[in-house]
Design a protein around this motif. Structure first.
Motif, short mmCIF file in Angstrom:
data_model
loop_
_atom_site.label_atom_id
_atom_site.label_comp_id
_atom_site.label_asym_id
_atom_site.label_seq_id
_atom_site.Cartn_x
_atom_site.Cartn_y
_atom_site.Cartn_z
N GLY A 187 2.88 -18.93 -7.43
CA GLY A 187 3.79 -19.98 -7.88
C GLY A 187 3.14 -20.96 -8.85
N PRO A 188 3.95 -21.90 -9.35
CA PRO A 188 3.46 -22.83 -10.36
C PRO A 188 2.61 -23.97 -9.79
CG PRO A 188 5.78 -23.25 -9.94
CD PRO A 188 5.40 -22.02 -9.14
N ARG A 189 2.77 -24.28 -8.49
CA ARG A 189 2.01 -25.40 -7.91
C ARG A 189 0.86 -24.84 -7.07
NH1 ARG A 189 7.38 -27.20 -7.63
NH2 ARG A 189 7.68 -29.05 -8.92
N HIS A 190 -0.23 -25.60 -7.05
CA HIS A 190 -1.41 -25.13 -6.34
C HIS A 190 -2.12 -26.32 -5.71
CE1 HIS A 190 -5.01 -22.90 -5.39
NE2 HIS A 190 -5.74 -23.77 -6.08
#
Length: 179
Positions: free
Chosen positions: A165-168
């Protein structure tokens, strides 16, 4: 034909023979040497280039048709393409150079500054290839030439990425997954 013609009543062979004799007599009178169907081989020119002759002997000559591989090698050398050709040869002939067993478990990825980067299919194969590094370099040198590959950088398989996904969230990642 007229009756005063000396060739009257002669066959074609006799007429050709008479014409040849007349031509030889004229050449001899002019001071030219005439052989029996072959011209005498010419001597090398007296100028600085003694290897250049105006006739070709029975052996191969630089003017003969050349094999395509030799010509492409000369072109690559004259234009400075030899390193890229050698690199392509390593990648193209990899199974032939190292053998089918090693080639089925390790593949070359890239080459930079004489360092060949190889990816093994498992960490065990990577370790084994590190032990055989000297033998692999010797095989490459025998097949392609010395100095093309100076060292090997052998790595194992790529570790899986847990980043989805885009968030980490920064940190070490999931640790309690494996019990």
């Amino acid at each position: 034909m007229t009756e005063d013609d000396p060739l009257a009543g002669r066959s074609g062979y006799e007429m050709a023979r008479k014409a040849l004799e007349d031509a030889r007599a004229e050449a001899k009178a002019a001071g030219k040497s005439v052989g029996m169907g072959r011209s005498a081989p010419m001597r090398p020119r007296r100028s600085g280039d003694r290897s250049r002759r105006s006739w070709s002997g029975a052996g191969p000559d630089s003017r003969d048709p050349q094999p395509l591989g030799r010509l492409t090698g000369k072109i690559a050398k004259s234009r400075g393409w030899e390193p890229k050709v050698a690199e392509g040869t390593v990648f193209g002939m990899w199974p032939t150079i190292v053998g089918e067993d090693i080639a089925s478990h390790a593949t070359p990825e890239r080459m930079a500054d004489g360092v060949l980067h190889i990816r093994a299919e498992s960490t065990a194969w990577a370790t084994q290839l590190r032990y055989m590094q000297g033998q692999i370099i010797a095989k490459i040198a025998a097949a392609i030439g010395h100095g093309v590959v100076k060292s090997l950088r052998i790595v194992g398989p790529q570790a899986p990425s847990w980043r989805k996904g885009p968030r980490h969230v920064s940190g070490r990642g999931p640790r309690d997954t494996y019990g």
